[in-house]
Design a protein around this motif. Structure first.
Motif, PDB file in Angstrom:
ATOM      1  N   GLU A 169       0.847  -1.162   0.110  1.00 29.92           N
ATOM      2  CA  GLU A 169      -0.230  -0.192  -0.048  1.00 29.92           C
ATOM      3  C   GLU A 169       0.833   1.117   0.160  1.00 29.92           C
ATOM      4  O   GLU A 169       0.377   2.158  -0.166  1.00 29.92           O
ATOM      5  N   GLU A 170       2.118   1.197   0.220  1.00 29.38           N
ATOM      6  CA  GLU A 170       2.807   2.559   0.479  1.00 29.38           C
ATOM      7  C   GLU A 170       3.802   2.529  -1.001  1.00 29.38           C
ATOM      8  O   GLU A 170       4.419   3.506  -0.995  1.00 29.38           O
ATOM      9  N   ILE A 171       3.565   1.619  -1.803  1.00 26.00           N
ATOM     10  CA  ILE A 171       4.412   1.947  -2.988  1.00 26.00           C
ATOM     11  C   ILE A 171       4.175   3.315  -4.085  1.00 26.00           C
ATOM     12  O   ILE A 171       4.998   3.921  -4.205  1.00 26.00           O
ATOM     13  N   GLU A 172       2.959   3.539  -3.955  1.00 22.20           N
ATOM     14  CA  GLU A 172       2.720   4.739  -4.543  1.00 22.20           C
ATOM     15  C   GLU A 172       3.138   6.062  -4.029  1.00 22.20           C
ATOM     16  O   GLU A 172       3.449   6.871  -4.517  1.00 22.20           O
ATOM     17  N   GLN A 173       2.929   6.070  -2.816  1.00 21.86           N
ATOM     18  CA  GLN A 173       3.518   6.904  -1.996  1.00 21.86           C
ATOM     19  C   GLN A 173       4.985   7.329  -2.019  1.00 21.86           C
ATOM     20  O   GLN A 173       5.714   8.393  -2.248  1.00 21.86           O
ATOM     21  N   ILE A 174       5.685   6.225  -2.304  1.00 20.08           N
ATOM     22  CA  ILE A 174       7.256   6.204  -2.271  1.00 20.08           C
ATOM     23  C   ILE A 174       7.459   6.508  -3.609  1.00 20.08           C
ATOM     24  O   ILE A 174       8.565   7.290  -3.651  1.00 20.08           O
ATOM     25  N   LEU A 175       7.048   5.865  -4.563  1.00 19.62           N
ATOM     26  CA  LEU A 175       7.613   5.917  -6.069  1.00 19.62           C
ATOM     27  C   LEU A 175       6.842   7.100  -6.720  1.00 19.62           C
ATOM     28  O   LEU A 175       7.353   7.526  -7.846  1.00 19.62           O
ATOM     29  N   GLY A 176       5.738   7.632  -6.159  1.00 22.01           N
ATOM     30  CA  GLY A 176       5.209   8.537  -6.927  1.00 22.01           C
ATOM     31  C   GLY A 176       4.134   8.110  -8.216  1.00 22.01           C
ATOM     32  O   GLY A 176       3.648   8.906  -8.987  1.00 22.01           O
ATOM     33  N   TYR A 177       4.101   6.670  -8.312  1.00 21.32           N
ATOM     34  CA  TYR A 177       3.020   6.008  -9.361  1.00 21.32           C
ATOM     35  C   TYR A 177       2.792   4.923  -8.608  1.00 21.32           C
ATOM     36  O   TYR A 177       3.268   4.238  -7.677  1.00 21.32           O
ATOM     37  N   ARG A 178       1.513   4.374  -9.074  1.00 20.47           N
ATOM     38  CA  ARG A 178       0.736   3.277  -8.486  1.00 20.47           C
ATOM     39  C   ARG A 178       1.398   1.982  -9.390  1.00 20.47           C
ATOM     40  O   ARG A 178       1.058   1.603 -10.480  1.00 20.47           O
ATOM     41  N   GLY A 179       2.436   1.086  -8.935  1.00 25.66           N
ATOM     42  CA  GLY A 179       2.762   0.186  -9.640  1.00 25.66           C
ATOM     43  C   GLY A 179       1.931  -1.273  -9.072  1.00 25.66           C
ATOM     44  O   GLY A 179       0.927  -1.150  -8.707  1.00 25.66           O
ATOM     45  N   ARG A 180       2.554  -2.469  -9.577  1.00 24.64           N
ATOM     46  CA  ARG A 180       2.156  -3.620  -9.046  1.00 24.64           C
ATOM     47  C   ARG A 180       2.161  -4.032  -7.651  1.00 24.64           C
ATOM     48  O   ARG A 180       3.379  -3.539  -7.132  1.00 24.64           O
ATOM     49  N   THR A 181       1.243  -4.757  -7.359  1.00 25.06           N
ATOM     50  CA  THR A 181       1.463  -4.986  -5.874  1.00 25.06           C
ATOM     51  C   THR A 181       2.583  -5.947  -5.308  1.00 25.06           C
ATOM     52  O   THR A 181       3.266  -5.744  -4.624  1.00 25.06           O
ATOM     53  N   ALA A 182       2.791  -6.975  -6.370  1.00 26.86           N
ATOM     54  CA  ALA A 182       4.037  -7.874  -6.242  1.00 26.86           C
ATOM     55  C   ALA A 182       5.154  -7.458  -7.006  1.00 26.86           C
ATOM     56  O   ALA A 182       4.941  -7.007  -8.260  1.00 26.86           O
ATOM     57  N   LEU A 183       6.348  -7.663  -6.526  1.00 28.95           N
ATOM     58  CA  LEU A 183       7.430  -7.401  -6.962  1.00 28.95           C
ATOM     59  C   LEU A 183       7.857  -8.294  -8.203  1.00 28.95           C
ATOM     60  O   LEU A 183       8.207  -7.988  -9.266  1.00 28.95           O
ATOM     61  N   VAL A 184       7.576  -9.588  -7.788  1.00 24.81           N
ATOM     62  CA  VAL A 184       7.599 -10.737  -8.809  1.00 24.81           C
ATOM     63  C   VAL A 184       6.116 -11.331  -8.729  1.00 24.81           C
ATOM     64  O   VAL A 184       6.004 -12.044  -7.556  1.00 24.81           O
ATOM     65  N   HIS A 185       5.487 -11.231  -9.540  1.00 25.82           N
ATOM     66  CA  HIS A 185       4.140 -12.141  -9.604  1.00 25.82           C
ATOM     67  C   HIS A 185       4.273 -13.673  -9.752  1.00 25.82           C
ATOM     68  O   HIS A 185       5.025 -14.111 -10.399  1.00 25.82           O
ATOM     69  N   ARG A 186       3.557 -14.382  -9.044  1.00 25.22           N
ATOM     70  CA  ARG A 186       3.668 -15.659  -9.189  1.00 25.22           C
ATOM     71  C   ARG A 186       3.545 -16.431 -10.389  1.00 25.22           C
ATOM     72  O   ARG A 186       4.455 -17.526 -10.938  1.00 25.22           O
ATOM     73  N   ASP A 187       3.183 -15.715 -11.528  1.00 24.91           N
ATOM     74  CA  ASP A 187       2.791 -16.295 -13.089  1.00 24.91           C
ATOM     75  C   ASP A 187       4.166 -15.929 -13.550  1.00 24.91           C
ATOM     76  O   ASP A 187       4.772 -16.552 -14.612  1.00 24.91           O
ATOM     77  N   ASP A 188       5.190 -15.190 -12.975  1.00 26.19           N
ATOM     78  CA  ASP A 188       6.472 -14.696 -13.626  1.00 26.19           C
ATOM     79  C   ASP A 188       7.442 -15.384 -12.838  1.00 26.19           C
ATOM     80  O   ASP A 188       8.644 -14.796 -12.787  1.00 26.19           O
ATOM     81  N   LEU A 189       7.288 -16.370 -12.015  1.00 24.73           N
ATOM     82  CA  LEU A 189       8.521 -16.774 -10.885  1.00 24.73           C
ATOM     83  C   LEU A 189       8.266 -18.229 -11.041  1.00 24.73           C
ATOM     84  O   LEU A 189       7.273 -19.028 -11.308  1.00 24.73           O
ATOM     85  N   VAL A 190       9.520 -18.914 -10.843  1.00 26.98           N
ATOM     86  CA  VAL A 190       9.994 -20.108 -11.137  1.00 26.98           C
ATOM     87  C   VAL A 190      10.716 -20.590  -9.913  1.00 26.98           C
ATOM     88  O   VAL A 190      11.755 -20.215  -9.769  1.00 26.98           O
ATOM     89  N   ILE A 191      10.207 -21.578  -9.100  1.00 26.56           N
ATOM     90  CA  ILE A 191      11.081 -22.107  -7.931  1.00 26.56           C
ATOM     91  C   ILE A 191      12.124 -23.100  -8.677  1.00 26.56           C
ATOM     92  O   ILE A 191      12.058 -23.607  -9.107  1.00 26.56           O
ATOM     93  N   SER A 192      13.458 -22.435  -8.099  1.00 26.94           N
ATOM     94  CA  SER A 192      14.566 -23.155  -8.575  1.00 26.94           C
ATOM     95  C   SER A 192      14.702 -24.501  -7.913  1.00 26.94           C
ATOM     96  O   SER A 192      14.172 -24.952  -6.976  1.00 26.94           O
ATOM     97  N   ASP A 193      15.345 -25.523  -8.795  1.00 25.62           N
ATOM     98  CA  ASP A 193      15.539 -27.013  -8.293  1.00 25.62           C
ATOM     99  C   ASP A 193      16.267 -26.861  -6.842  1.00 25.62           C
ATOM    100  O   ASP A 193      16.301 -27.888  -6.093  1.00 25.62           O
ATOM    101  N   THR A 194      17.292 -25.945  -6.691  1.00 28.87           N
ATOM    102  CA  THR A 194      17.996 -25.792  -5.312  1.00 28.87           C
ATOM    103  C   THR A 194      17.208 -24.996  -4.347  1.00 28.87           C
ATOM    104  O   THR A 194      17.774 -25.032  -3.177  1.00 28.87           O
ATOM    105  N   GLY A 195      16.016 -24.686  -4.693  1.00 24.56           N
ATOM    106  CA  GLY A 195      15.276 -24.268  -3.480  1.00 24.56           C
ATOM    107  C   GLY A 195      14.824 -25.204  -2.440  1.00 24.56           C
ATOM    108  O   GLY A 195      14.697 -26.379  -2.781  1.00 24.56           O
ATOM    109  N   ASN A 196      14.718 -25.012  -1.201  1.00 24.29           N
ATOM    110  CA  ASN A 196      14.758 -25.623  -0.263  1.00 24.29           C
ATOM    111  C   ASN A 196      13.670 -25.270   1.010  1.00 24.29           C
ATOM    112  O   ASN A 196      13.510 -23.836   1.021  1.00 24.29           O
TER     113      ASN A 196
END
Length: 376
Positions: free
Chosen positions: A349-376
């Motif tokens: 909710e603070e993004i717009e106030q900090i950056l001066g524009y309303r961006g996406r809620t997520a920095l990396v959306h789950r549709d644009d993210l892949v869990i690595s094989d090394t993830g644990n």
């Protein structure tokens, strides 16, 4: 599985319309045919299917309005101006036809850069997603008014395939003046129709002969190239005749077609592209809470970010590490490194106030993210 059965199971369908279908011999819109296609789209939507239309025809219509010969070859500036004139006619006719079915449409004009430069790609993808989520049918054409001979697609078959993969749709239907791939030109009595293709071999490529028509710049060769793009992106593709009224209904009722079947799905192809095909331009370090959220299939929010480094911009690939510097995931960032550092640890909710524009809620959306094989 036959195309007739499989198309009924598709949820997201791109329909590409060739110039020779939507524009008649006089250079005018085929109004009755267009209305029949729109009725087909209406039925698809009633069955909870999402539809995108990619259409040709702007230059052909513009030539008629400007009293130019339909076969006349135009210099670049003349072609751009002719497209600008014809585009109004084209989108007006399409909008009116869809209005009769109470369906909202939106116009998007794209160039090759919009689908190959990640920042523009992300913007176009997000716009299409928003329209689909709101029940709108996107009407897409190549932006002939600004495209140059060096960057333009030159046909809308490949554009349609790029749009299909960009939107993560599962099927591309190319309506043409031919009903599929043949072993030789279909007018030859010995020509054999190929109903299903799972690999684009040299033999299939050799069968691709330029289709003769008055307006279209894309023949069978470009359709094969479109199939390769679509299949690499996990989408199936169908080439079917659009000459008759209600062409989609005719296809679903068992009309002859050639069905190109991908070996993966759009979702898996996109995940593979993110995880292995892109060069990461930065790193993001997250806390334990964000790590746990990612491993549960959630998006990465600014609140869970500890630090960031690199030279990434919006849409660039990044690697995500936990506090012990173990790689957890890879994804596409919705923010540049500078903006990421400004909003790290903050609530969305603070993004717009900090950056001066309303961006996406997520920095990396789950549709644009892949869990690595090394993830644990």
């Amino acid at each position: 599985m036959a195309a007739i059965e499989q198309i009924k199971g598709y949820k997201n369908i791109v329909i590409k319309i060739g110039s020779s279908l939507i524009v008649d011999e006089t250079g005018s819109i085929r109004a009755q045919w267009l209305r029949s296609l729109v009725k087909d789209v209406s039925e698809l939507k009633k069955n909870s299917k999402n539809v995108i239309i990619v259409t040709s025809g702007a230059i052909a219509l513009g030539k008629n309005i400007l009293n130019l010969k339909k076969n006349e070859k135009l210099k670049l500036d003349m072609a751009q101006g002719t497209a600008a004139v014809g585009q109004i006619e084209l989108i007006s006719a399409i909008k009116n036809a869809f209005s009769e079915e109470n369906i909202k449409v939106a116009q998007l004009l794209l160039t090759i850069e919009d689908t190959e430069r990640r920042r523009r790609y992300l913007n176009a993808r997000n716009t299409i997603s928003m329209l689909i989520d709101n029940g709108v049918v996107p009407i897409i054409n190549e932006n002939d008014t600004v495209a140059t001979s060096e960057i333009r697609y030159g046909d809308n078959d490949r554009l349609a395939a790029r749009v299909t993969t960009m939107a993560s749709f599962d099927c591309l239907v190319i309506l043409s003046d031919v009903d599929g791939i043949y072993t030789m030109p279909p007018e030859n009595a010995n020509a054999v129709h190929i109903p299903e293709i799972t690999n684009i071999t040299k033999e299939i490529q050799s069968m691709a002969k330029t289709t003769k028509n008055d307006y279209g710049s894309g023949g069978m060769i470009t359709k094969i190239e479109a199939a390769r793009i679509a299949m690499d992106g996990g989408a199936n593709m169908i080439i079917a005749s659009g000459k008759e009224q209600n062409p989609i209904k005719a296809l679903m009722d068992g009309g002859k077609n050639s069905h190109f079947i991908a070996k993966t799905t759009p979702h898996l192809a996109r995940k593979k592209w993110i995880s292995g095909m892109l060069t990461p331009n930065g790193k993001i370090y997250i806390d334990d809470g964000a790590k746990a959220a990612l491993l549960k299939g959630r998006s990465l929010l600014p609140a869970g970010i500890v630090s960031a480094e690199g030279k990434f911009e919006r849409g660039d690939a990044i690697i995500i590490f936990d506090k012990d510097q173990n790689e957890i995931a890879r994804g596409l960032s919705a923010y540049s490194v500078d903006d990421t550092l400004s909003i790290k640890g903050k609530n969305s909710e603070e993004i717009e106030q900090i950056l001066g524009y309303r961006g996406r809620t997520a920095l990396v959306h789950r549709d644009d993210l892949v869990i690595s094989d090394t993830g644990n």
